[in-house]
Scaffold this active site. Structure first.
Site, PDB file in Angstrom:
ATOM      1  N   ARG A 130      -6.015  10.613  -4.867  1.00  0.00           N
ATOM      2  CA  ARG A 130      -4.752  10.143  -4.294  1.00  0.00           C
ATOM      3  C   ARG A 130      -3.710  11.239  -4.250  1.00  0.00           C
ATOM      4  O   ARG A 130      -2.596  10.998  -3.795  1.00  0.00           O
ATOM      5  CB  ARG A 130      -4.215   9.008  -5.143  1.00  0.00           C
ATOM      6  CG  ARG A 130      -4.287   7.670  -4.412  1.00  0.00           C
ATOM      7  CD  ARG A 130      -4.149   6.651  -5.455  1.00  0.00           C
ATOM      8  NE  ARG A 130      -3.546   5.440  -5.101  1.00  0.00           N
ATOM      9  CZ  ARG A 130      -4.169   4.266  -5.256  1.00  0.00           C
ATOM     10  NH1 ARG A 130      -5.409   4.223  -5.625  1.00  0.00           N
ATOM     11  NH2 ARG A 130      -3.519   3.161  -5.014  1.00  0.00           N
ATOM     12  N   ARG A 150      -1.033  -9.473  -8.335  1.00  0.00           N
ATOM     13  CA  ARG A 150      -1.040  -8.251  -9.141  1.00  0.00           C
ATOM     14  C   ARG A 150       0.380  -7.853  -9.507  1.00  0.00           C
ATOM     15  O   ARG A 150       1.301  -8.075  -8.720  1.00  0.00           O
ATOM     16  CB  ARG A 150      -1.709  -7.111  -8.346  1.00  0.00           C
ATOM     17  CG  ARG A 150      -3.182  -7.022  -8.568  1.00  0.00           C
ATOM     18  CD  ARG A 150      -3.840  -6.086  -7.612  1.00  0.00           C
ATOM     19  NE  ARG A 150      -3.163  -4.795  -7.433  1.00  0.00           N
ATOM     20  CZ  ARG A 150      -3.662  -3.801  -6.700  1.00  0.00           C
ATOM     21  NH1 ARG A 150      -4.824  -3.943  -6.106  1.00  0.00           N
ATOM     22  NH2 ARG A 150      -3.011  -2.679  -6.567  1.00  0.00           N
TER      23      ARG A 150
END
Ligand code: AMP
Length: 226
Positions: free
Chosen positions: A91, A163
């Site tokens: 990432r 989440r």
């Protein structure tokens, strides 16, 4: 027969369908699916030292430090080897460089990077409607599937939850992080001599996206990208 690609990275913004596609590809081609986000969530749920450290970052929509992400992936590769479908790793350019060095050392180069592209408006809609199963990793849309928080996951029966980073505030942060830190990873792979980056429109239906990626994994690519 053309050999299957065996070392694959799926890149894309939050809610672009990386996890769904990785899971399906893994089941179809037998390539292990590794989600660094899921590995970190599992550490958090078990309240390990690493999990507590990671939670400081993940709950705010920030990336965990490269050192931590690299450590969790290195441990996975030591245990499972160098055949993988990474979802959510690398990432940052630092993580991509680290992965290249590790694979150079194993003489097992990365073979395919798929970038799932999705407009920001659609990302926002999907994230704010998303319910996730933390046990099996499946995700659902509250508006499309009609589930609410606490509904039983149709795959494994565990409760569906929102989440802790699927909130408006964390999403803004995650999009900024994606644009600043992860988009340069796309340029990084565009520049490598291997020419392994392929772009796929993630706004299509899941089956169409899967069919496009499957062609790439099977090494039967035509001249155009989509
Ligand atoms: P994901 O499930 O891929 O959306 O990841 C959830 C969260 O885990 C991210 O917002 C980050 O906080 C963290 N995370 C996952 N993968 C990485 C990574 N490769 N590097 C740093 N942080 C990560």
């Amino acid at each position: 027969m053309d050999p299957l690609k065996q070392r694959i990275v799926l890149l894309g913004p939050p809610a672009s369908g990386k996890g769904t596609q990785a899971d399906r590809l893994s089941k179809t081609f037998g390539i292990p699916h590794v989600s660094t986000g899921a590995l970190l969530r599992s550490e958090c749920a078990r309240e390990t030292v690493l999990g507590r450290e990671a939670n400081e970052w993940t709950s705010k929509g920030l990336l965990v430090p490269d050192e931590l992400a690299v450590r969790i992936v290195a441990t996975w590769m030591q245990e499972h080897g160098a055949v993988f479908l990474f979802d959510g790793f690398p990432r940052t350019v630092g993580q991509a460089e680290h992965l290249d060095r590790a694979l150079d050392h194993l003489k097992a180069p990365l073979e395919l990077v798929v970038l799932l592209e999705l407009p920001e408006q659609e990302i926002r809609r999907r994230i704010l409607e998303r319910l996730s199963c933390l046990a099996c990793g499946a995700t659902f849309s509250s508006s499309i599937h009609g589930y609410v928080q606490g509904s039983a996951c149709p795959n494994c029966g565990a409760p569906l939850v929102r989440r802790n980073d699927d909130t408006e505030a964390a999403l803004a942060q995650r999009l900024e992080v994606y644009n600043q830190l992860t988009l340069p990873v796309v340029s990084y792979y565009e520049k490598t001599a291997l020419r392994i980056l392929r772009r796929v429109d993630a706004g299509q239906g899941s089956d169409a996206i899967f069919a496009k990626i499957a062609v790439l994994v099977e090494n039967k690519e035509g001249p155009a990208n989509s």
